[in-house]
Scaffold this motif. Sequence first.
Motif, short mmCIF file in Angstrom:
data_model
loop_
_atom_site.label_atom_id
_atom_site.label_comp_id
_atom_site.label_asym_id
_atom_site.label_seq_id
_atom_site.Cartn_x
_atom_site.Cartn_y
_atom_site.Cartn_z
N GLY A 2 0.61 -1.66 -0.05
CA GLY A 2 0.13 -0.09 0.16
C GLY A 2 0.80 1.36 -0.58
N SER A 3 0.09 2.23 -0.04
CA SER A 3 1.38 3.73 -0.38
C SER A 3 0.84 4.14 1.26
CB SER A 3 0.00 4.66 -1.73
OG SER A 3 -0.85 4.58 -1.02
N PRO A 4 2.21 5.35 0.99
CA PRO A 4 2.09 6.05 2.15
C PRO A 4 0.62 6.58 2.78
CG PRO A 4 3.49 5.98 1.28
CD PRO A 4 3.12 5.93 0.61
N THR A 5 0.15 6.87 2.04
CA THR A 5 -1.52 7.11 2.64
C THR A 5 -2.21 5.94 3.02
OG1 THR A 5 -1.52 9.43 0.34
CG2 THR A 5 -3.71 8.14 1.12
N ASP A 6 -2.34 4.79 2.28
CA ASP A 6 -3.19 3.75 2.93
C ASP A 6 -2.42 3.36 4.07
OD1 ASP A 6 -4.17 3.63 0.54
OD2 ASP A 6 -3.09 2.54 -0.84
N PRO A 31 5.94 -3.56 8.88
CA PRO A 31 5.22 -3.09 7.70
C PRO A 31 3.91 -2.83 6.98
CG PRO A 31 5.27 -4.85 7.59
CD PRO A 31 5.85 -5.33 9.14
N GLU A 32 3.30 -2.47 8.15
CA GLU A 32 1.68 -2.46 7.35
C GLU A 32 1.68 -0.43 7.58
OE1 GLU A 32 0.92 -3.58 11.91
OE2 GLU A 32 2.57 -4.35 9.84
N ALA A 33 3.45 0.09 8.28
CA ALA A 33 3.11 1.35 9.19
C ALA A 33 4.47 2.79 7.70
CB ALA A 33 3.68 1.79 10.19
N GLU A 34 3.57 2.79 8.21
CA GLU A 34 5.13 4.70 7.12
C GLU A 34 6.32 4.83 8.06
OE1 GLU A 34 5.99 8.05 4.85
OE2 GLU A 34 4.08 8.38 6.22
N LEU A 233 -1.22 1.59 16.41
CA LEU A 233 -1.86 1.86 14.68
C LEU A 233 -3.35 0.92 14.05
CD1 LEU A 233 1.73 0.64 13.17
CD2 LEU A 233 0.60 2.92 13.61
N GLY A 234 -4.03 -0.07 14.96
CA GLY A 234 -5.16 -0.32 14.52
C GLY A 234 -5.92 0.57 15.36
#
Length: 239
Positions: A2-6, A31-34, A233-234
Motif C-alpha cells: 500500500g501507499s503511505p496514504t493507505d 511493514p503495515e506502517a510508514e 496503529l489498529g
Amino acid sequence: MGSPTDRPRLVLVHGTRMDSTQWRAYADLLPEAELVAVDLLAHGSRLGETFTAAAAVETIRRTVDDRSEGQRVVLVGHSLGGYMAMLYAAQHPDSLDGLVLVGASAVPAGPLAGVYRRFADLLPVVGAERMARVANGVMRRLGAAPETLPGSAGYAALPAAWQAVFDECGPELLNDVQCPVILVNGQFDQMRLHVRRFAAAARDTRVVTVPRATHLLPLTHPRVLADVLREALGAASAR
C-alpha cells in the motif's frame, strides 16, 4: 503493502544520547506502517545543534504535519523522546490518532530528578568518552546489542535535554490530549514510578508493563513493543 496514504504514519522519537537509528529494527517488524524516525537536536545527524524543548517540539510538529492527506499518525517517544512527544501532544492535542510513551511515566521532580541532575553534573568532570564507556557497559549488561549503543558525542546534550524535562514535563501535559494514550514501561524501569498519575491525567489510557524489561525496552524487546505499536496503529485506523 500500500501507499503511505493507505498506511498510518508512525513517528518515532528516540531517548537521550540515542538517535533515530534506535528504531532500525522496527521497519521490518511493522511493514503495515510508514515509519519516520527523527533526530532531535544535538543527537544523531544534528549533533552540531543546541537542544531545546521548543526545537524538539518543532521537529516533531514538522514530521507529523508532513503526513499525506487523510493519513493517520501515531506518535511514539522513548524516555526523553516520550517527554518531548508528551509536550508536543499538549500543544497540539487534536493532531494525533495515537500516542505511545515508553519509559516516560515518572514525574521529573524530587529524588528521581536529583539522580539525573547528578548524572548530568558528572559529565564535565569525567568527560563524555569515559561517561560513554561506563554507561554503555551498563547498557550491554542490561541486554542492549553493541550496535545500538550511543557514541560519546550524544552525551553532550544530556544536561540541556534533562533540564528541559525538569522544567516543562509532567502528567498534566496529558490533560487535553484527545487521542488514545498507551503508557509502556519495563517491569524494572525506574521511569514508571508515577505511571498511575500519568494514566489518570489522560482521557483514554492503557498501561502496559513488560515483564523483566528495563528502561532499554525498545532495544531489548523490539518484538514486544512492536506488538503494542501494532495495537496503537489498529486503533488509530479505526478512529
